[in-house]
Design an enzyme around this catalytic site. Structure first.
Site, PDB file in Angstrom:
ATOM      1  N   TYR B 438     -11.804 -40.872 -47.751  1.00 55.68           N
ATOM      2  CA  TYR B 438     -12.059 -41.190 -49.175  1.00 55.68           C
ATOM      3  C   TYR B 438     -10.817 -41.716 -49.894  1.00 55.68           C
ATOM      4  O   TYR B 438      -9.722 -41.630 -49.384  1.00 55.68           O
ATOM      5  CB  TYR B 438     -12.763 -40.056 -49.910  1.00 55.68           C
ATOM      6  N   GLU B 439     -11.035 -42.300 -51.031  1.00 49.65           N
ATOM      7  CA  GLU B 439      -9.979 -43.048 -51.752  1.00 49.65           C
ATOM      8  C   GLU B 439      -9.358 -44.130 -50.872  1.00 49.65           C
ATOM      9  O   GLU B 439      -8.171 -44.439 -50.989  1.00 49.65           O
ATOM     10  CB  GLU B 439      -8.888 -42.104 -52.279  1.00 49.65           C
ATOM     11  N   GLY B 440     -10.165 -44.705 -50.009  1.00 50.16           N
ATOM     12  CA  GLY B 440      -9.674 -45.751 -49.107  1.00 50.16           C
ATOM     13  C   GLY B 440      -9.322 -45.168 -47.761  1.00 50.16           C
ATOM     14  O   GLY B 440      -8.412 -44.353 -47.658  1.00 50.16           O
TER      15      GLY B 440
END
Lengths: 596, 596
Positions: B438-440
């Site tokens: 998550y968050e890239g």
């Protein structure tokens, strides 16, 4: 289909690397040439793809459950096991005289791989039964063999291995379960065993527990442990089932993975004593158990390959389906399936190369096992025995550690969807985590590699393997292709790193055991990496030759790329691993327990 | 106690590596010297150890659940969040004018680390709220800031980030949620957002959703995305809550880990349209979102450190308690606690060294952030900005990937018990797996590292960092201790490997993008390894000096050993990583999609 057996690569390993037609020259395996292998592999693939694989996710959602001492397995398991038994799959590698098919391990390994890819939890029941059969074949009396083995081979009964107790995990010297001799020659067994895989279930009429226990007055430690048969139901002389024995499943564990496989706490003797039958001689139990453990360790190594293969297949499928972002090379105008992104390919290639390399190593080990047991020439038997035994900790340790990496990459390829349980990718990661633990943790495999397999002969077998690797390097280097020369370079660097480490281990184990054992697992990982890489090097030359001969060009081309990837991305770690072992031992043990 | 905050190492990082007393020379942080840091860290430790940590396993057993659009969080969460809010923890790094404490990130990072160690699922709510606050601070109107920020800082309301849609994950160009302008200047929002962390819950009165959507007629792709505030309850002019907005949680996900954190599917506009307020200008939404994403990425990197620290503590505890087998060096006559076995120490040292190295890197990055925002000298601000931005993908990517390895080793140290969920070690592994996603994902971080952080300036910042590392090598090499010279050697090899890779990336990204991006994640991992190792090198010299000065000898001695371990066992991988990138690109992308 959720799983498609990789029959091409399996048959490549069997034919080209394990050289099944050489195995078939051994009289015991006269019928087991490539044609047999192909027929078995194809039939086995069909069964596992169609019957067993569809139950895998079901088993995760609806694990086996315990109620009032009974374990009910996942819906569908009982029927699938019936079909497994009827298909004769349990007896594949076992002697014909007990109803088996007597096939070589070089073929049997394929069946283990496919069954475990299809459903690791389900496959554990046959895996443990195999171990019990092996132990009885080695140490049971003819009567015991006749009483128990045919029923286990035909799937009427299953088998278990009872080693662990709460205080005795890796350290079996601490086993406390006791066996009290009875006047009739039987024993009464009392104690608690934990982590007993399929210790209780509803798929078979009886369960043959093989149990480690101490006879009263036995020496302390591992030399006072005996092995007993403790059937769930006593068996009458005519083979029919008698009274329920005093062994009961008091609970099963709530686990990270392999949830459909019931992991049982078994209580022996709470109601007067469980009746047990000594296997072999008193106090030699650990020795016999090691026989079944060695078979089981090899099989667990194959489980690593199995889980990796299935995780790989799932990731490839997702990567082909999921459309997201433009390719960096501008080769497509809009968003593309993510398999077109270099980093996704890097992950998939890592998964693929790891899996194929470990498969190659395992099948070659399988052929060595076959020769070690059945080759007519004693020297050849011994040589193969030593080679096989050196490889067992690598197959077990390296293949299972790699399966963790592969399964984790499998989740990663799926991005956020990988973290959602319904996607199914996470199950492989959860399942894989047990593989580096049971049947001896990676550290226990590494102790075996250092102690029994390297130190005991002063590194002789280890160095002999390095010499064989050097020979392959020479063959690779003599070829003109870029791939062969690149792989030769990496393999040479890897083998030299391994030689340094063998030297280090041999030099230090007695004088500075902390330094040697600080590097034991890294040594195992390095040896696994290089030996698997060596088999990939062999595969490369064969693939080039077959390609030149116009044989299955598509397969051979992908094999060549996969070998190159393995060499450049995985074998290339060898020098760093060497440095950490040879130059880095001090900092491993410098802190005292209190300083943590 | 289930978690003991590592305050000594945190304060060492803040004082010695992040040099908090230098940060405190910046006028904006005049009050934020070491004494403040110490007071905050100690108070924060107490709160997290006592209130938040005990709910961690509870959250795994009793995850948040959804019923009829409502999400009920784990018992205890609501009360803990109240205490969190009352303690002022949400406002730690936020401006004093909105009720925050305006502390530097070099201190704030400590609070993030401890909260996430205590309970990663719980900590996600404040983490996302931080992001929402950052976005409004950057792009909100004064009215919007006044309306939403103080209530988020005091914990009355929380915030979310709404990016992902089923077809738009890493690729935000594919966002389809639409915003229809209304005559009153508001917008009506229609669409489905998935993976929205704490998108619905019962811990706060209102939820401030920040939502990416397309205004009708906007350009295609990422340049047509705008950012909107869509509060769960509309807010009246006096700050009181008005009508329920048309955003509804239609389900939450069943996940591998962070189970207590509700991951929501949010449906916007099913009942006429959700009312949204434009943030900043139309079509600049992604730019603003990147501001909150950068803050969040840094925080997720710290989450990696948090999970690793807690997994380490648990493993140490078990290794000290569990008695099994005799030490290989014969130092004890009978079975010993397993922490005395070299391979267990190797695993624990790996966990410890990874965690401390990533912590060191993160806190140094935090101080750079502080200087980049508030230093009076513009050149210094710019220099720190570039340094910080280079480090964000490393903190995010490297720390989270390492947390997976650490958590997996944590399970391994526990042996069979690690696989039993009630032991608790497996939860950290399950929780950690989201951090690389998550968050890239790590690949997205690596794209950022290659594209924005390396190529855009021709590798200038990257090379400047290498020059700084070389300076540290010189200082280490000039010292007489064995440890300093050993670490200097590894750091030099690591830095040279990194320089080669930077050269390769700069040379290839435009002409042969497939080759460059084939190495993007390995480049990130190498850069993270070397930059974290560089901070460990600095820590070594400081520890030697403090030890010589008689300061906390026990801590300094263990730091010296830990640095040495990091260098010999982790930095030593650098050369192999270089080879894989520089010489191994071809095999990564050689297979076509169809060949998989």
């Amino acid at each position: 289909m959720s799983y498609v057996a990789p029959t091409k690569d399996i048959l490549f390993c069997i034919k080209e690397l394990a050289q099944i037609d050489e195995v078939a020259k051994i009289p015991a395996f006269a019928e087991a040439g490539f044609d047999t292998a192909q027929a078995v592999v194809e039939e086995c693939a069909k069964f596992n793809e169609g019957v067993v694989a569809p139950l895998n996710w079901e088993g995760d959602k609806n694990p086996s459950f315990w109620k009032d001492g009974q374990v009910t397995t996942t819906p569908g398991f009982k029927d699938a096991f019936k079909q497994f038994a009827e298909g004769g799959w349990q007896g594949l590698q076992h002697p014909v005289e007990f109803g088996g098919q007597g096939l070589p391990k070089a073929i049997g390994a394929a069946a283990i791989e496919m069954l475990n890819s299809a459903n690791t939890s389900f496959a554990l029941c046959p895996l443990l039964t195999d171990g019990a059969i092996e132990a009885l074949l080695t140490a049971g009396t003819p009567e015991q063999q006749q009483m128990y083995i045919p029923k286990m081979i035909d799937g009427t009964w299953t088998g278990t291995m009872n080693l662990t107790e709460p205080q005795a995990g890796s350290d079996l010297a601490l086993v406390r379960t006791r066996a009290e001799p009875q006047p009739d020659g039987t024993y009464k067994i009392f104690g608690t065993k934990i982590f007993i895989t399929f210790g209780e279930h509803d798929m078979a009429e009886n369960i043959v527990h093989l149990v480690l226990a101490r006879v009263a007055g036995a020496p302390e430690g591992v030399k006072g442990i005996s092995l007993f048969i403790v059937p769930k139901f006593l068996v009458n002389a005519d083979g029919s089932l008698g009274a329920r024995n005093d062994v009961h499943c008091v609970s099963i564990e709530h686990k990270l993975g392999i949830k459909a496989s019931p992991t049982c706490v078994l209580q022996y003797g709470d109601h007067g004593g469980a009746i047990g039958y000594l296997v072999g001689q008193e106090n030699r139990g650990l020795e016999y158990m090691f026989i079944m453990m060695n078979a089981a360790r090899y099989a667990v190594g194959v489980q690593g390959i199995s889980v990796a293969e299935r995780a790989y297949q799932k990731a490839v499928q997702y990567a082909k389906d999921r459309v997201q972002s433009r390719p960096v090379d501008g080769s497509m105008p809009g968003s593309a399936a993510i398999i077109h992104h270099p980093d996704v390919k890097r992950m998939l290639m890592t998964m693929r190369a790891y899996t194929e390399a470990c498969r190659a190593m395992a099948f070659v080990a399988g052929a060595a096992y076959d020769a070690s047991h059945h080759h007519p020439d004693e020297a050849t038997r011994k040589q193969n025995q030593a080679f096989y035994e050196f490889l067992v900790p690598l197959v077990k340790g390296y293949s299972t550690e790699m399966s963790l990496d592969v399964a984790s990459l499998g989740v990663q390829v799926h991005g956020g969807m990988g973290f959602i349980e319904e996607t199914g990718a996470a199950q492989y990661l959860r399942d894989a985590k047990i593989l580096t633990i049971y049947e001896g943790t990676t550290a226990i495999q590494a102790n075996d590699l250092v102690g029994r397999k390297t130190i005991r002969d002063g590194g002789m077998v280890a160095k002999a393997i390095c010499a064989q690797i050097a020979k392959t390097e020479g063959e690779l280097a003599a070829r003109s292709s870029v791939a062969c020369r690149a792989v030769a370079k990496r393999l040479t660097a890897g083998r030299k790193a391994l030689e340094d480490v063998i030297e280090f281990i041999v030099a230090n184990t007695k004088t500075n055991p902390n330094a040697a054992f600080a590097g034991s697992v890294p040594y195992l990982m390095l040896a696994g990496n290089v030996v698997a890489g060596w088999q990939m090097g062999r595969a490369l030359m064969i693939a080039e030759d077959r390609l030149a001969a116009g044989e299955d060009a598509e397969f051979m081309k992908t094999k060549i790329v996969t070998v190159r990837f393995y060499a450049d991305h995985i074998l290339s770690r060898a020098a760093g691993m060497r440095d950490a072992i040879v130059e880095g031992a001090e900092s491993v043990t410098a802190l005292s327990a209190e300083q943590f």
